[in-house]
Design a protein around this motif. Structure first.
Motif, PDB file in Angstrom:
ATOM      1  N   GLY A 287     -49.677  18.198  18.480  1.00  0.00           N
ATOM      2  CA  GLY A 287     -48.882  18.349  18.807  1.00  0.00           C
ATOM      3  C   GLY A 287     -48.129  16.867  17.800  1.00  0.00           C
ATOM      4  O   GLY A 287     -47.254  16.270  17.777  1.00  0.00           O
ATOM      5  N   VAL A 288     -49.247  15.722  17.044  1.00  0.00           N
ATOM      6  CA  VAL A 288     -49.078  15.122  16.550  1.00  0.00           C
ATOM      7  C   VAL A 288     -49.566  15.375  15.537  1.00  0.00           C
ATOM      8  O   VAL A 288     -50.808  15.691  14.803  1.00  0.00           O
ATOM      9  CB  VAL A 288     -49.778  13.378  16.913  1.00  0.00           C
ATOM     10  CG1 VAL A 288     -49.430  12.504  16.437  1.00  0.00           C
ATOM     11  CG2 VAL A 288     -49.460  13.366  18.460  1.00  0.00           C
ATOM     12  N   ASN A 289     -48.543  15.766  13.750  1.00  0.00           N
ATOM     13  CA  ASN A 289     -49.217  16.416  12.988  1.00  0.00           C
ATOM     14  C   ASN A 289     -49.374  14.822  11.931  1.00  0.00           C
ATOM     15  O   ASN A 289     -49.453  14.520  10.855  1.00  0.00           O
ATOM     16  CB  ASN A 289     -48.008  17.092  12.444  1.00  0.00           C
ATOM     17  CG  ASN A 289     -48.589  17.525  10.857  1.00  0.00           C
ATOM     18  OD1 ASN A 289     -49.688  18.129  11.012  1.00  0.00           O
ATOM     19  ND2 ASN A 289     -47.674  18.347   9.891  1.00  0.00           N
ATOM     20  N   VAL A 290     -51.127  14.329  12.114  1.00  0.00           N
ATOM     21  CA  VAL A 290     -51.747  13.901  11.702  1.00  0.00           C
ATOM     22  C   VAL A 290     -53.265  14.050  11.351  1.00  0.00           C
ATOM     23  O   VAL A 290     -54.013  14.126  11.710  1.00  0.00           O
ATOM     24  CB  VAL A 290     -51.891  12.384  12.262  1.00  0.00           C
ATOM     25  CG1 VAL A 290     -52.530  11.147  11.256  1.00  0.00           C
ATOM     26  CG2 VAL A 290     -50.339  12.053  12.428  1.00  0.00           C
ATOM     27  N   VAL A 291     -53.679  13.963   9.551  1.00  0.00           N
ATOM     28  CA  VAL A 291     -54.643  14.077   9.127  1.00  0.00           C
ATOM     29  C   VAL A 291     -54.624  12.693   8.503  1.00  0.00           C
ATOM     30  O   VAL A 291     -54.233  12.618   7.393  1.00  0.00           O
ATOM     31  CB  VAL A 291     -54.857  15.486   8.473  1.00  0.00           C
ATOM     32  CG1 VAL A 291     -56.307  15.715   7.608  1.00  0.00           C
ATOM     33  CG2 VAL A 291     -54.456  16.793   8.872  1.00  0.00           C
ATOM     34  N   ALA A 292     -55.827  12.059   8.586  1.00  0.00           N
ATOM     35  CA  ALA A 292     -56.641  11.001   8.503  1.00  0.00           C
ATOM     36  C   ALA A 292     -57.832  10.093   8.014  1.00  0.00           C
ATOM     37  O   ALA A 292     -58.725  11.027   8.980  1.00  0.00           O
ATOM     38  CB  ALA A 292     -55.302   9.643   8.612  1.00  0.00           C
TER      39      ALA A 292
ATOM     40  N   MET B 241     -49.245   5.989  11.258  1.00  0.00           N
ATOM     41  CA  MET B 241     -48.441   7.350  11.242  1.00  0.00           C
ATOM     42  C   MET B 241     -48.928   8.231  12.194  1.00  0.00           C
ATOM     43  O   MET B 241     -47.474   8.982  12.625  1.00  0.00           O
ATOM     44  CB  MET B 241     -49.900   7.920  10.614  1.00  0.00           C
ATOM     45  CG  MET B 241     -50.018   7.940   9.257  1.00  0.00           C
ATOM     46  SD  MET B 241     -51.121   7.715   7.994  1.00  0.00           S
ATOM     47  CE  MET B 241     -51.656   9.755   7.837  1.00  0.00           C
ATOM     48  N   ILE B 242     -49.910   8.221  13.407  1.00  0.00           N
ATOM     49  CA  ILE B 242     -49.737   8.259  14.274  1.00  0.00           C
ATOM     50  C   ILE B 242     -48.436   7.883  15.337  1.00  0.00           C
ATOM     51  O   ILE B 242     -47.587   8.564  16.462  1.00  0.00           O
ATOM     52  CB  ILE B 242     -51.088   7.880  15.328  1.00  0.00           C
ATOM     53  CG1 ILE B 242     -52.261   9.258  14.554  1.00  0.00           C
ATOM     54  CG2 ILE B 242     -50.744   9.238  17.122  1.00  0.00           C
ATOM     55  CD1 ILE B 242     -53.050   9.029  15.815  1.00  0.00           C
ATOM     56  N   GLU B 243     -47.501   6.572  15.509  1.00  0.00           N
ATOM     57  CA  GLU B 243     -46.816   6.288  15.659  1.00  0.00           C
ATOM     58  C   GLU B 243     -45.401   6.591  15.607  1.00  0.00           C
ATOM     59  O   GLU B 243     -44.792   7.549  16.321  1.00  0.00           O
ATOM     60  CB  GLU B 243     -46.520   5.211  15.738  1.00  0.00           C
ATOM     61  CG  GLU B 243     -47.703   3.742  16.801  1.00  0.00           C
ATOM     62  CD  GLU B 243     -48.029   1.942  16.079  1.00  0.00           C
ATOM     63  OE1 GLU B 243     -47.875   1.283  17.063  1.00  0.00           O
ATOM     64  OE2 GLU B 243     -46.943   2.234  15.041  1.00  0.00           O
ATOM     65  N   LYS B 244     -45.662   6.918  14.279  1.00  0.00           N
ATOM     66  CA  LYS B 244     -44.857   7.345  12.674  1.00  0.00           C
ATOM     67  C   LYS B 244     -44.140   9.069  13.249  1.00  0.00           C
ATOM     68  O   LYS B 244     -42.957   9.149  13.961  1.00  0.00           O
ATOM     69  CB  LYS B 244     -44.680   7.740  11.434  1.00  0.00           C
ATOM     70  CG  LYS B 244     -43.358   7.854  11.342  1.00  0.00           C
ATOM     71  CD  LYS B 244     -43.093   7.817   9.383  1.00  0.00           C
ATOM     72  CE  LYS B 244     -42.272   7.988   8.942  1.00  0.00           C
ATOM     73  NZ  LYS B 244     -41.570   9.006   9.606  1.00  0.00           N
ATOM     74  N   ALA B 245     -45.591  10.198  14.420  1.00  0.00           N
ATOM     75  CA  ALA B 245     -45.572  11.467  14.082  1.00  0.00           C
ATOM     76  C   ALA B 245     -45.075  11.359  15.999  1.00  0.00           C
ATOM     77  O   ALA B 245     -44.187  12.248  16.297  1.00  0.00           O
ATOM     78  CB  ALA B 245     -46.910  12.128  13.952  1.00  0.00           C
ATOM     79  N   SER B 246     -45.425  10.744  16.377  1.00  0.00           N
ATOM     80  CA  SER B 246     -45.388  10.610  18.023  1.00  0.00           C
ATOM     81  C   SER B 246     -44.479   9.901  18.730  1.00  0.00           C
ATOM     82  O   SER B 246     -43.802  10.221  20.223  1.00  0.00           O
ATOM     83  CB  SER B 246     -46.536  10.491  18.801  1.00  0.00           C
ATOM     84  OG  SER B 246     -46.658   8.607  18.803  1.00  0.00           O
ATOM     85  N   GLY B 247     -43.588   8.694  17.695  1.00  0.00           N
ATOM     86  CA  GLY B 247     -42.687   7.814  18.940  1.00  0.00           C
ATOM     87  C   GLY B 247     -43.596   6.812  19.648  1.00  0.00           C
ATOM     88  O   GLY B 247     -42.248   6.381  20.343  1.00  0.00           O
ATOM     89  N   LEU B 248     -45.086   7.523  19.965  1.00  0.00           N
ATOM     90  CA  LEU B 248     -45.245   5.632  20.896  1.00  0.00           C
ATOM     91  C   LEU B 248     -45.717   4.782  20.215  1.00  0.00           C
ATOM     92  O   LEU B 248     -44.960   4.416  18.779  1.00  0.00           O
ATOM     93  CB  LEU B 248     -46.671   6.370  21.114  1.00  0.00           C
ATOM     94  CG  LEU B 248     -47.128   7.814  21.216  1.00  0.00           C
ATOM     95  CD1 LEU B 248     -48.591   8.631  22.096  1.00  0.00           C
ATOM     96  CD2 LEU B 248     -45.983   7.765  22.957  1.00  0.00           C
ATOM     97  N   ARG B 249     -45.504   3.958  20.702  1.00  0.00           N
ATOM     98  CA  ARG B 249     -45.877   2.508  20.110  1.00  0.00           C
ATOM     99  C   ARG B 249     -47.256   1.754  21.078  1.00  0.00           C
ATOM    100  O   ARG B 249     -47.370   1.743  21.921  1.00  0.00           O
ATOM    101  CB  ARG B 249     -45.088   1.483  20.280  1.00  0.00           C
ATOM    102  CG  ARG B 249     -45.108   0.230  19.580  1.00  0.00           C
ATOM    103  CD  ARG B 249     -43.846  -0.287  19.110  1.00  0.00           C
ATOM    104  NE  ARG B 249     -42.823  -0.813  20.031  1.00  0.00           N
ATOM    105  CZ  ARG B 249     -42.877  -2.462  21.017  1.00  0.00           C
ATOM    106  NH1 ARG B 249     -43.745  -2.931  20.849  1.00  0.00           N
ATOM    107  NH2 ARG B 249     -42.076  -2.379  22.674  1.00  0.00           N
TER     108      ARG B 249
END
Length: 329
Positions: free
Chosen positions: A246-251, A174-182
Motif C-alpha cells: 500500500g506504499v506506492n514507491v518504486v526506487a 518517498m516512503i515517508e511521503k507516501a505513507s505518512g510515517l517518519r
C-alpha cells in the motif's frame, strides 16, 4: 620590425598547434595499460560490487588492468569532483557513476563544483532496486512489523542509508511521503557500512539495494522485508513490493561508468564496444543473475540522456520536499 609571415609558414604553424589535440583524440587503449576506476563510496557497497562483477570481463576485452581507487565521502561527490575537475581526459581514469546521487549532490547543494555536463557518460550497466533489510534476529519479521513500529514511534525507528542525497536517502523520504510515517535516518559512507550496521543490530534496518545485500540475504545474515520494484523479483519470490503493502514507491540505483569530459573519441568507442561484448557474454549474464544484479544497459548518448532525465526527475522531487527537510533539521 615585423617579419612577413608566408602562407606556407602560417599553415605549418596552425598544423603544429593542432598536432597534439589530434593525436590525443586518436588515442586508444594499449595492452597492459593501467586504468584507474574512482569509486565514490567505501568498499563493500554498490560501486564495489559492480566493479567486481564487470571489470574482470572488461579487462579481458580491453586488454587493460583496472585499479580501483576508493574515494568515499559526500555521497560520491569527492570522487566525481576529482574526476571532472582534476583528472586528465585521456581515458586512463574513469569512475563508477551512480544515480540519483550523481545529480542529487548538486541539486541539493548548489556549491558543488561539478555537473553531468563535466562528464562523458560511457555506459550504464545495472539498475538495482531498493530493499529494506534487517538482521537475521531482528524483532521485525515482516515489513508490516517495521511500518507498524514506525507508526507507533514516529521518528525513533533508525534506518541506515548510503549517504545524504543517495537513492536510499530519497527512498526513505518517498516512503515517508507516501505513507505518512517518519523514520530517523542514519547516513553511512556507502551501502556496505549501512547493511553491516543493520546486521549487527546497531540500527533497526537498512534501506539498501538488492544486488548489494543479496549475498548476505542468501547466507541468512540479513532478512529482506520488502523490495522497491514494480513487481516481485525472481530471486526473492516471497518478498512483497512496497506497492503491495500500500506504499506506492518504486526506487533504486543505476550504476555505470563515466569519464572526464573530452575523453578521446577512439578510446570512448573502444570502451563502449568492449562493454557491448561484456553485456552479451553468457558467462557475464550468469554471474550477474547469481548476484541478483538486474542488467539495464545504456551506452554513450543513451546513457547521457538517461542521466539528464534523472536530473529532471530529482530536481522536481527536491523542489517539493526541500522545505520539509530544512524544517526537520
Amino acid at each position: 620590425m615585423l617579419k612577413k609571415i608566408t602562407k606556407s609558414a602560417l599553415l605549418l604553424t596552425v598544423a603544429a598547434s593542432f598536432a597534439l589535440p589530434l593525436a590525443a583524440q586518436a588515442q586508444k587503449y594499449s595492452a597492459g595499460d593501467e586504468v584507474t576506476v574512482l569509486q565514490g563510496f567505501a568498499a563493500g557497497g554498490g560501486s564495489d560490487a559492480l566493479a567486481q562483477l564487470v571489470q574482470p570481463y572488461l579487462s579481458k576485452e580491453l586488454g587493460v588492468n583496472f585499479i580501483n581507487r576508493y574515494q568515499p565521502g559526500a555521497t560520491g561527490a569527492i570522487a566525481w569532483t576529482l574526476l571532472s575537475k582534476q583528472t586528465a581526459a585521456d581515458g586512463k581514469t574513469i569512475s563508477i557513476t551512480n544515480t540519483p546521487m550523481l545529480m542529487t549532490n548538486y541539486i541539493m547543494n548548489p556549491t558543488m563544483q561539478y555537473a553531468i555536463e563535466d562528464l562523458d557518460p560511457l555506459a550504464n550497466v545495472v539498475t538495482d532496486p531498493g530493499v529494506i533489510v534487517v538482521s537475521k534476529d531482528s524483532p521485525y519479521k515482516t515489513a508490516k512489523d517495521l511500518l507498524d513500529a514506525a507508526r507507533a514511534n514516529p521518528g525513533r525507528i533508525t534506518v541506515g542509508n548510503s549517504g545524504v542525497g543517495g537513492d536510499d536517502f530519497f527512498s526513505v523520504i518517498m516512503i515517508e511521503k507516501a505513507s505518512g510515517l517518519r523514520f530517523q535516518q542514519v547516513p553511512f559512507a556507502g551501502d556496505g557500512p549501512s547493511w553491516a550496521a543493520a546486521m549487527s543490530n546497531k540500527i533497526d534496518a537498512s534501506f539498501n539495494n538488492l544486488g548489494i545485500t543479496f549475498p548476505q540475504i542468501e547466507a541468512g545474515n540479513l532478512r529482506v522485508l520488502a523490495v522497491f520494484a514494480e513487481s516481485r523479483v525472481p530471486e526473492l519470490p516471497d518478498v512483497p513490493t512496497m506497492k503491495e503493502l500500500g506504499v506506492n514507491v518504486v526506487a533504486g540505483s543505476s550504476r555505470g561508468y563515466s569519464a572526464p569530459k573530452g575523453i578521446p573519441e577512439a578510446a570512448k568507442k573502444e570502451f563502449i564496444a568492449a562493454m557491448d561484448r561484456v553485456i552479451s557474454n553468457p558467462d557475464f549474464k550468469r554471474d550477474a543473475a547469481a548476484r541478483a544484479f538486474m542488467i539495464d544497459y545504456k551506452s554513450g548518448a543513451d546513457y547521457a540522456k538517461f542521466l539528464k532525465d534523472q536530473e529532471v526527475v530529482f530536481k522536481a522531487i527536491w523542489a517539493e520536499i526541500k522545505g520539509q527537510q530544512s524544517a526537520a533539521k
